[in-house]
Design an enzyme around this catalytic site. Sequence first.
Site, short mmCIF file in Angstrom:
data_model
loop_
_atom_site.label_atom_id
_atom_site.label_comp_id
_atom_site.label_asym_id
_atom_site.label_seq_id
_atom_site.Cartn_x
_atom_site.Cartn_y
_atom_site.Cartn_z
N LYS A 42 4.47 6.06 -0.40
CA LYS A 42 4.22 4.67 0.08
C LYS A 42 5.04 4.38 1.34
CE LYS A 42 2.91 0.26 -0.01
NZ LYS A 42 3.13 -0.22 1.35
N GLU A 49 1.35 3.09 9.13
CA GLU A 49 0.89 1.72 9.38
C GLU A 49 1.58 1.12 10.62
OE1 GLU A 49 1.21 -0.79 5.83
OE2 GLU A 49 2.33 -2.24 7.03
#
Length: 328
Positions: A42, A49
Site C-alpha cells: 500500500k 500515486e
Amino acid sequence: MPGGSPEAYSQLEGMLVQIAAQTPSGPCVTWVGHGSAGHYVKMVHNGIEYAIMQLISEIYSVLKFGSLSNVEIAEIFEEWNEGELKSFLIEITAVVLRKKDEHSDHSLVDLILDKAKQKGTGMWTSQSAMDLNVPIPLIDTAVTMRFLSARKEERVQASSLYNIEHDSPSYSREKLIQLCKQSMLFGMLLSYGQGLDLLNQASANYKYEINISEVIRIWKGGCIIRSGLLDELQEVYTRNMSLKNILLSDNYVDVFTQTRKSVIELINYAMHHGVPVPCISSALNYFDAYRSAELSSNLIQAQRDYFGAHTYERKDMPGTFHSNWEEK
Ligand code: 3PG
C-alpha cells in the site's frame, strides 16, 4: 492489500472478496505476502500515486501556459480517459477542473492555495527505496515537489528576484496536446515500473514473497492508481515473474522509443518558457540513464579512489585496484 499470516487471511478471505472492488480480472483483493507486505504494498501504491499526480499537475501547468482554459483541459483529460490513459486520476482531474467555486465565478481549483500537503506515505516509499538502493526518481521528485510547493512565501520572494526573459518554441495547440499525451504515457508507465522495481527488491529483501502480477491485478479496481495500463503490465509480469524492470520487457520497447521524442519536445517547450516539469524531466533522465550501457560513473570511482582509497574495478581485468593518482 492484506498481508501477514496466510492462515488469518484465509479466515477473512470470504468477507474481503465480497467487499473488494470487482473487475473482469476478479475481486481486487489477495494475500499479498508475509509480515508487513500488506502495508509495504500500500505504501508503494501511494508512492506511485504521488508520481502520477505530479505528472498530471505538470501536464496541467504546460497546457495552462499554452492558454487552455480549465474546461478545455478538462475536455482533454476526458478524451484521454476514453483511451490508453484511462485511469482514476485522469478521470477525477477532469471533474476537479470543471468544478466552479460556490462563492464566485472562478474555477474552484484556481482559488486553491498551491501548497501540496502529505501524510507521509510517498516519503516513506522514497526512504525505503534509498535503504534498498532502488532508483525511483519519479517518486522522489514528486515528494520533493510537495516540499518545494509548501515553501510558498520563499517562492513568492524568489519570483520577484528572477525576472527572466523567456524565448521559446511555439507549438500549435494540437501539437502541444499530443506532446502532453505522449509524455503522460511515458511518465505513467515509468511510475508503475519504478514502484514495481521497488516491490520486487523489497520482497526479496524482507522475504515477503509478493506475487507482482497479483498486486498489479488488485490495483485494477477500487484503487487511486487504477488504470487501463495495468492490463498489459499484468500480462507482462504474469509471463515473466522475474522481470527486473519494465524497460527490459519487449512489450514496451516500441512505446518508450516512440514517445521519447515527444517527451524531449515537451521538456524543451516547458524549459524555454520557464514552466517547471521536474517529474517529466526525471522520467526522461531515468530512461536515458537506464538504457545507457556506459555511464560516467567510472569517473566517480576514480575520484573516490583518489580521496579515500576506496578502490575500483577495471573493465579489462578482474580484481580490486587502488592507484596513487598523484604519482607521475
Ligand atoms: C491516499 O488516500 O492515498 C493518501 O491519503 C494520500 O496521501 P497524502 O495525503 O500523503 O497525499
